[in-house]
Design a protein around this motif. Structure first.
Motif, PDB file in Angstrom:
ATOM      1  N   VAL A   1       0.691  -1.160  -0.023  1.00  0.00           N
ATOM      2  CA  VAL A   1      -0.095  -0.105   0.254  1.00  0.00           C
ATOM      3  C   VAL A   1       0.787   1.236  -0.008  1.00  0.00           C
ATOM      4  CG1 VAL A   1      -1.864  -1.101   1.356  1.00  0.00           C
ATOM      5  CG2 VAL A   1      -0.325   0.180   2.504  1.00  0.00           C
ATOM      6  N   HIS A   2       0.367   2.442  -0.152  1.00  0.00           N
ATOM      7  CA  HIS A   2       1.107   3.747  -0.242  1.00  0.00           C
ATOM      8  C   HIS A   2       1.382   3.981   1.343  1.00  0.00           C
ATOM      9  CE1 HIS A   2       1.755   7.635  -1.778  1.00  0.00           C
ATOM     10  NE2 HIS A   2       1.336   8.135  -0.555  1.00  0.00           N
TER      11      HIS A   2
ATOM     12  N   GLU B   1      -6.797 -19.844  -6.299  1.00  0.00           N
ATOM     13  CA  GLU B   1      -8.202 -20.514  -6.053  1.00  0.00           C
ATOM     14  C   GLU B   1      -9.036 -19.575  -6.838  1.00  0.00           C
ATOM     15  OE1 GLU B   1      -8.531 -22.844  -1.937  1.00  0.00           O
ATOM     16  OE2 GLU B   1      -9.286 -20.923  -2.152  1.00  0.00           O
ATOM     17  N   ALA B   2      -9.132 -18.096  -6.701  1.00  0.00           N
ATOM     18  CA  ALA B   2     -10.040 -17.251  -7.058  1.00  0.00           C
ATOM     19  C   ALA B   2      -9.802 -17.217  -8.634  1.00  0.00           C
ATOM     20  CB  ALA B   2      -9.764 -15.720  -6.558  1.00  0.00           C
ATOM     21  N   ALA B   3      -8.601 -17.484  -9.291  1.00  0.00           N
ATOM     22  CA  ALA B   3      -8.454 -17.364 -10.586  1.00  0.00           C
ATOM     23  C   ALA B   3      -9.132 -18.844 -11.259  1.00  0.00           C
ATOM     24  CB  ALA B   3      -6.988 -17.516 -11.023  1.00  0.00           C
ATOM     25  N   ASP B   4      -9.379 -19.593 -10.513  1.00  0.00           N
ATOM     26  CA  ASP B   4      -9.930 -20.864 -10.856  1.00  0.00           C
ATOM     27  C   ASP B   4     -11.461 -20.921 -10.554  1.00  0.00           C
ATOM     28  OD1 ASP B   4      -9.549 -23.695 -12.170  1.00  0.00           O
ATOM     29  OD2 ASP B   4      -9.490 -24.486 -10.034  1.00  0.00           O
ATOM     30  N   GLY B   5     -12.094 -19.762 -10.460  1.00  0.00           N
ATOM     31  CA  GLY B   5     -13.289 -19.847 -10.072  1.00  0.00           C
ATOM     32  C   GLY B   5     -13.778 -20.424  -8.729  1.00  0.00           C
ATOM     33  N   ARG B   6     -12.866 -20.530  -7.825  1.00  0.00           N
ATOM     34  CA  ARG B   6     -13.334 -20.929  -6.497  1.00  0.00           C
ATOM     35  C   ARG B   6     -12.879 -20.050  -5.521  1.00  0.00           C
ATOM     36  NH1 ARG B   6      -9.682 -24.770  -5.189  1.00  0.00           N
ATOM     37  NH2 ARG B   6      -8.183 -24.325  -6.683  1.00  0.00           N
ATOM     38  N   GLY B   7     -12.699 -20.252  -4.159  1.00  0.00           N
ATOM     39  CA  GLY B   7     -12.622 -19.448  -3.119  1.00  0.00           C
ATOM     40  C   GLY B   7     -13.931 -19.160  -2.531  1.00  0.00           C
ATOM     41  N   ARG B   8     -13.700 -18.419  -1.130  1.00  0.00           N
ATOM     42  CA  ARG B   8     -14.908 -17.930  -0.610  1.00  0.00           C
ATOM     43  C   ARG B   8     -14.449 -16.680   0.067  1.00  0.00           C
ATOM     44  NH1 ARG B   8     -17.193 -22.237   3.510  1.00  0.00           N
ATOM     45  NH2 ARG B   8     -18.894 -20.540   3.730  1.00  0.00           N
ATOM     46  N   GLY B   9     -15.308 -15.671   0.524  1.00  0.00           N
ATOM     47  CA  GLY B   9     -14.973 -14.317   1.101  1.00  0.00           C
ATOM     48  C   GLY B   9     -14.295 -13.437   0.024  1.00  0.00           C
ATOM     49  N   LEU B  10     -14.447 -13.618  -1.178  1.00  0.00           N
ATOM     50  CA  LEU B  10     -13.868 -12.758  -2.260  1.00  0.00           C
ATOM     51  C   LEU B  10     -14.588 -11.352  -2.030  1.00  0.00           C
ATOM     52  CD1 LEU B  10     -13.125 -15.272  -4.895  1.00  0.00           C
ATOM     53  CD2 LEU B  10     -11.457 -14.438  -3.153  1.00  0.00           C
ATOM     54  N   GLY B  11     -15.689 -11.264  -1.784  1.00  0.00           N
ATOM     55  CA  GLY B  11     -16.303  -9.783  -1.686  1.00  0.00           C
ATOM     56  C   GLY B  11     -16.134  -9.053  -0.564  1.00  0.00           C
ATOM     57  N   ASP B  12     -15.048  -9.474   0.506  1.00  0.00           N
ATOM     58  CA  ASP B  12     -14.777  -8.728   1.654  1.00  0.00           C
ATOM     59  C   ASP B  12     -13.721  -7.701   0.907  1.00  0.00           C
ATOM     60  OD1 ASP B  12     -13.136  -7.918   3.662  1.00  0.00           O
ATOM     61  OD2 ASP B  12     -13.535  -9.749   4.871  1.00  0.00           O
ATOM     62  N   THR B  13     -14.146  -6.358   1.391  1.00  0.00           N
ATOM     63  CA  THR B  13     -13.274  -5.379   0.762  1.00  0.00           C
ATOM     64  C   THR B  13     -11.692  -5.511   1.141  1.00  0.00           C
ATOM     65  OG1 THR B  13     -13.719  -3.984   2.795  1.00  0.00           O
ATOM     66  CG2 THR B  13     -14.889  -3.467   0.697  1.00  0.00           C
ATOM     67  N   SER B  14     -11.488  -6.308   2.213  1.00  0.00           N
ATOM     68  CA  SER B  14     -10.233  -6.395   2.631  1.00  0.00           C
ATOM     69  C   SER B  14      -9.382  -7.495   1.959  1.00  0.00           C
ATOM     70  CB  SER B  14     -10.010  -6.680   4.226  1.00  0.00           C
ATOM     71  OG  SER B  14     -10.420  -5.602   4.921  1.00  0.00           O
ATOM     72  N   ALA B  15     -10.013  -8.370   1.311  1.00  0.00           N
ATOM     73  CA  ALA B  15      -9.466  -9.504   0.494  1.00  0.00           C
ATOM     74  C   ALA B  15      -8.287  -9.245  -0.216  1.00  0.00           C
ATOM     75  CB  ALA B  15     -10.457 -10.338  -0.040  1.00  0.00           C
ATOM     76  N   PRO B  16      -8.482  -8.345  -1.172  1.00  0.00           N
ATOM     77  CA  PRO B  16      -7.167  -8.023  -2.028  1.00  0.00           C
ATOM     78  C   PRO B  16      -5.987  -7.552  -1.345  1.00  0.00           C
ATOM     79  CG  PRO B  16      -9.115  -7.150  -3.180  1.00  0.00           C
ATOM     80  CD  PRO B  16      -9.502  -7.445  -1.782  1.00  0.00           C
ATOM     81  N   VAL B  17      -6.155  -6.656  -0.290  1.00  0.00           N
ATOM     82  CA  VAL B  17      -4.911  -6.280   0.590  1.00  0.00           C
ATOM     83  C   VAL B  17      -4.457  -7.365   1.265  1.00  0.00           C
ATOM     84  CG1 VAL B  17      -4.291  -4.787   2.322  1.00  0.00           C
ATOM     85  CG2 VAL B  17      -5.642  -3.850   0.481  1.00  0.00           C
ATOM     86  N   ALA B  18      -5.152  -8.189   1.846  1.00  0.00           N
ATOM     87  CA  ALA B  18      -4.750  -9.398   2.671  1.00  0.00           C
ATOM     88  C   ALA B  18      -3.929 -10.310   1.745  1.00  0.00           C
ATOM     89  CB  ALA B  18      -5.887 -10.159   3.195  1.00  0.00           C
TER      90      ALA B  18
END
Length: 375
Positions: free
Chosen positions: A272-273, A342-359
């Motif tokens: 992050v900045h 997982e996300a790239a493969d169409g799987r994974g949970r909690g991807l709608g959490d706004t903190s997920a990309p930073v995590a």
């Protein structure tokens, strides 16, 4: 001296006797072997990523606490306490910087640090080593005398020294020397952090200021550690899809190290900045991915579905772009990389959490710093 302070000192003495002894019988401090430092904002995504840090990764976390209202201070301390305890199980003594709490409507910096110390201190006098959970308070060169005194006293009570973070530019050699003199801490128990903030490229004037500060230190080789800290992630990403940027923070560190000493350690601000910012709703999903000689930035506009599903679907799109970019480190590189795969493969949970990309990005970054230190 109060009874409580005597008890703490007696317990610390007992602990020092039980820590593995180095050559000459001097106690080895658990964090003294770190080779890289990462300054992380005390936010949900960063806390999630810290849980994936491994004991064999020579990374020193520094948690930056941002302003919170009085009714939010305890929630912040809950997360900070959990992170400090988790890092201690890895043999890491977390650095805590509450400088940004010195102004604003909430509790002050010293008050928050003292509350954290109270939460972490044991209740009894005779304890096992595992019951002691220390941290290293960080004081900024802009601290007033009252804050400096309280942080100095707290550092002495905890028993693991302190860290001094000097803003560069903004701190003259005379000002740094005056603060270190007022702090009156043994250099061997002091971590010095020269914070260059945001760097958009190699600036010769900044290099000269950093070298002038280092040259001004009368006992240069006696400090427990000296780190050059900076970050080159911009506050906002403007482009779409994906593009690369040099890791200017590493270029700056290599320049200083070549001109000063191999003892200079590397520090950055994660993914992050460097400056804190207020959260604001964005119509894009972005990911900052650390590579060996560059940043890979990925940014896509949220797909036109309902809000939560739109975020999750766009995280999958961005993750797929990363996996197919040629810069992906592999699913087994870190917890975050596994989630991105997982996300790239169409799987994974909690991807709608706004903190997920930073995590995910921060978890990958911690693994990168571990490998960087090993190299």
């Amino acid at each position: 001296m109060t009874c409580r302070l005597r008890d703490r000192q007696a317990t610390l003495t007992l602990l020092e006797r039980t820590i593995t002894q180095g050559d000459g019988g001097r106690a080895m401090e658990p964090h003294a072997d770190f080779l890289t430092l990462v300054a992380l904002r005390a936010k949900k995504g960063e806390f999630m990523a810290l849980k994936s840090l491994r004991a064999d990764q020579s990374v020193q976390p520094l948690l930056m606490l941002d302003q919170v209202p009085e009714d939010g201070a305890e929630r912040l301390l809950d997360r900070v306490e959990s992170a400090v305890r988790g890092l201690w199980t890895l043999g890491r003594v977390a650095m805590i910087d509450a400088t940004n709490l010195a102004v604003g409507p909430g509790p002050g910096a010293a008050t928050v640090l003292e509350r954290l110390s109270h939460r972490l201190e044991p209740d009894a006098v005779l304890l096992l080593e595992d019951d002691l959970v220390p941290f290293i308070p960080v004081v900024n060169t802009g601290a007033d005398q009252t804050l400096l005194t309280r942080v100095g006293q707290l550092s002495g009570e905890i028993g693991y020294g302190c860290a001094v973070r000097a803003d560069v530019p903004g701190t003259t050699p005379a000002a740094l020397g005056h603060l270190l003199e007022r702090l009156a801490f043994d250099p061997a128990r002091t971590d010095l952090i020269l914070d260059a903030g945001y760097v958009a490229g190699l600036d010769q004037q900044l290099v000269d200021e950093l070298l002038a500060l280092l040259d001004s230190l009368p006992m240069y080789d006696q400090y427990r550690s000296i780190t050059v800290l900076s970050g080159s992630v911009p506050k906002q990403l403007e482009q779409i899809h994906h593009w690369e940027q040099p890791r200017f923070e590493e270029i700056l560190w290599r320049t200083i190290k070549a001109s000063a000493s191999d003892r200079i350690r590397f520090g950055d601000y994660g993914a992050v900045h460097p400056a804190p910012s207020e959260p604001w709703p964005s119509k894009h999903i972005n990911l900052k991915y650390t590579c060996s000689d560059h940043w890979l930035y990925l940014r896509e506009r949220m797909l036109d579905t309902d809000a939560e599903n739109a975020r999750a679907a766009t995280v999958r799109l961005v993750s797929s772009e990363l996996v197919n970019s040629g810069s992906f480190s592999g699913a087994d590189y870190s917890w975050g990389d596994d989630r991105l795969a997982e996300a790239a493969d169409g799987r994974g949970r909690g991807l709608g959490d706004t903190s997920a990309p930073v995590a995910f990005a921060t978890s990958h970054h911690l693994a990168y710093l571990g490998a960087f230190a090993a190299a």
